[in-house]
Design an enzyme around this catalytic site. Structure first.
Site, PDB file in Angstrom:
ATOM      1  CG  LEU A 271      -1.902  -1.218   1.244  1.00  0.00           C
ATOM      2  CD1 LEU A 271      -2.813  -1.140   2.457  1.00  0.00           C
ATOM      3  CD2 LEU A 271      -2.732  -1.320  -0.028  1.00  0.00           C
ATOM      4  CG  HIS A 273       1.104   6.709  -2.010  1.00  0.00           C
ATOM      5  ND1 HIS A 273       0.866   6.496  -0.668  1.00  0.00           N
ATOM      6  CD2 HIS A 273      -0.098   7.027  -2.562  1.00  0.00           C
ATOM      7  CE1 HIS A 273      -0.421   6.681  -0.417  1.00  0.00           C
ATOM      8  NE2 HIS A 273      -1.027   6.997  -1.535  1.00  0.00           N
ATOM      9  CG  MET A 309       6.560   2.701   4.683  1.00  0.00           C
ATOM     10  SD  MET A 309       6.877   1.741   6.187  1.00  0.00           S
ATOM     11  CE  MET A 309       7.369   0.163   5.496  1.00  0.00           C
ATOM     12  CD  GLU A 310       9.385   5.291   0.179  1.00  0.00           C
ATOM     13  OE1 GLU A 310       8.511   4.938  -0.614  1.00  0.00           O
ATOM     14  OE2 GLU A 310       9.108   5.783   1.298  1.00  0.00           O
ATOM     15  CG  ASP A 324      23.535 -12.841  -0.165  1.00  0.00           C
ATOM     16  OD1 ASP A 324      23.219 -14.052  -0.153  1.00  0.00           O
ATOM     17  OD2 ASP A 324      24.006 -12.270  -1.169  1.00  0.00           O
TER      18      ASP A 324
END
Length: 356
Positions: A271, A273, A309-310, A324
């Site tokens: 959700l 943008h 969120m970024e 990793d």
């Protein structure tokens, strides 16, 4: 049929000592912002949003209202004059009118009013315990009647609705709490607070997930910083610091991974943008005493929604990249303490970790 919504604001405010009621703040928002939210949460939202005001245009623009109309007459002829300006300006067949002093609306308001017009009525007006003339849905065809009544001094909105035989639409008692006098402010504030406490913006009133509509918001500079860490064996940290890892520069690759991840956040978080980022930075601080690497990511944009969120996504992927690259020699590495440290911009302003 397409519908425009018109919020009536910017009037004389005679009952509140000349205050423009649209800009009156309750629970941290102006009344017009509460009205806009109520319109956006309709089960059948309007296709366009307009505001009618005769003063304080700059303030309304700053609140994100791009479409503002004003009366053709400068002498505050009341809501009928605002309706005339709205009907003349909008590009849709129907106009939903609501006053700025009714910041709580039933979420099926437009849907129920629209049913009457689809049955052939020229207009529909909301009614609960009393008739609410300023909450109505009108066809464009009533514009000549509105103009004639203004020209002849017939300004009473209820008489106009009677003249065009507006259909009454019933809603439960108390559906339209009204703020007319100062003593109405405290109970209205309590109702707004109770209604919005605990509401998650990514769910509509039916509980379905949706992407929040930010189209009405003003663009501003937004910045967020996220922090996290990865703990490892001392030998693993030494290998990273010395550049001896056979896969190459671990932190350099993690830096690139953070930037790449920040640009793909909307693809990963359902959700979110999509944002045009203006800056992404990643910083790595090694702590030999605790055998850990702390990562700090900063994201910036100029836009209508934040970049928290970024920053968090970029941070998480940077730490995962370190894992990793080093898992062959240290599978017991622990990623943790990922959190937002600070955000700036938007209506909520500056926030730092530790604040409520």
């Amino acid at each position: 049929m397409k519908v425009s919504a018109l919020i009536l604001a910017g009037g004389q405010g005679s009952r509140l000592g000349g205050i423009d009621k649209g800009l009156l703040r309750l629970c941290g928002r102006s009344l017009v912002e509460w009205c806009r939210e109520a319109l956006l949460l309709q089960s059948r939202p309007a296709d366009e949003l307009w505001l009618s005001a005769n003063r304080n245009f700059d303030e309304y623009h700053r609140l994100g209202f791009a479409h503002i109309v004003h009366d053709q007459s400068p002498d505050f002829k009341g809501p009928l004059a605002g309706i005339e300006a709205g009907l003349q300006a909008v590009g849709t067949d129907l106009l939903l009118v609501i006053p700025c002093d009714v910041p709580v609306l039933p979420d099926n308001l437009l849907e129920k009013l629209l049913e009457k017009l689809e049955s052939g009525a020229q207009a529909a007006v909301a009614c609960s315990d009393v008739l609410h003339p300023a909450i109505c849905l009108l066809r464009q065809s009533v514009l000549p009647v509105v103009t004639h009544r203004l020209e002849t001094g017939q300004l009473r909105l209820r008489d106009f609705l009677d003249a065009i035989d507006a259909a009454e639409v019933q809603f439960p008692a108390g559906s339209f709490p009204n703020l007319n006098q100062r003593e109405d402010m405290a109970p209205m504030e309590q109702r707004l607070q109770a209604q919005h406490d605990g509401i998650l913006t990514h769910f509509d009133r039916q509980g379905a997930a949706h992407m929040v509509d930010v189209g009405h918001k003003m663009e501003s500079h937004r910045k967020a910083r996220a922090v996290g860490e990865i703990r490892m064996q001392p030998a693993t940290l030494e290998m990273i610091n010395s550049g001896q890892h056979k896969k190459g520069d671990v932190l350099g690759i993690a830096h690139v991974a953070a930037i790449m991840a920040s640009k793909r956040t909307a693809d990963l978080i359902p959700l979110c943008h999509p944002l045009a980022l203006t800056h992404v930075g990643a910083e790595f601080v090694t702590d030999e005493a605790q055998s850990r690497i702390e990562c700090r990511v900063t994201c910036e944009t100029v836009g209508k929604t934040g970049v928290e969120m970024e920053a968090l996504t970029a941070l998480s992927v940077a730490l995962l990249t370190i894992y990793d690259m080093c898992k062959a020699v240290d599978r017991g590495m622990v990623i943790g303490n990922i959190h937002l440290q600070e955000k700036r911009g938007g209506k909520s302003g500056h926030w730092q970790a530790g604040q409520a």
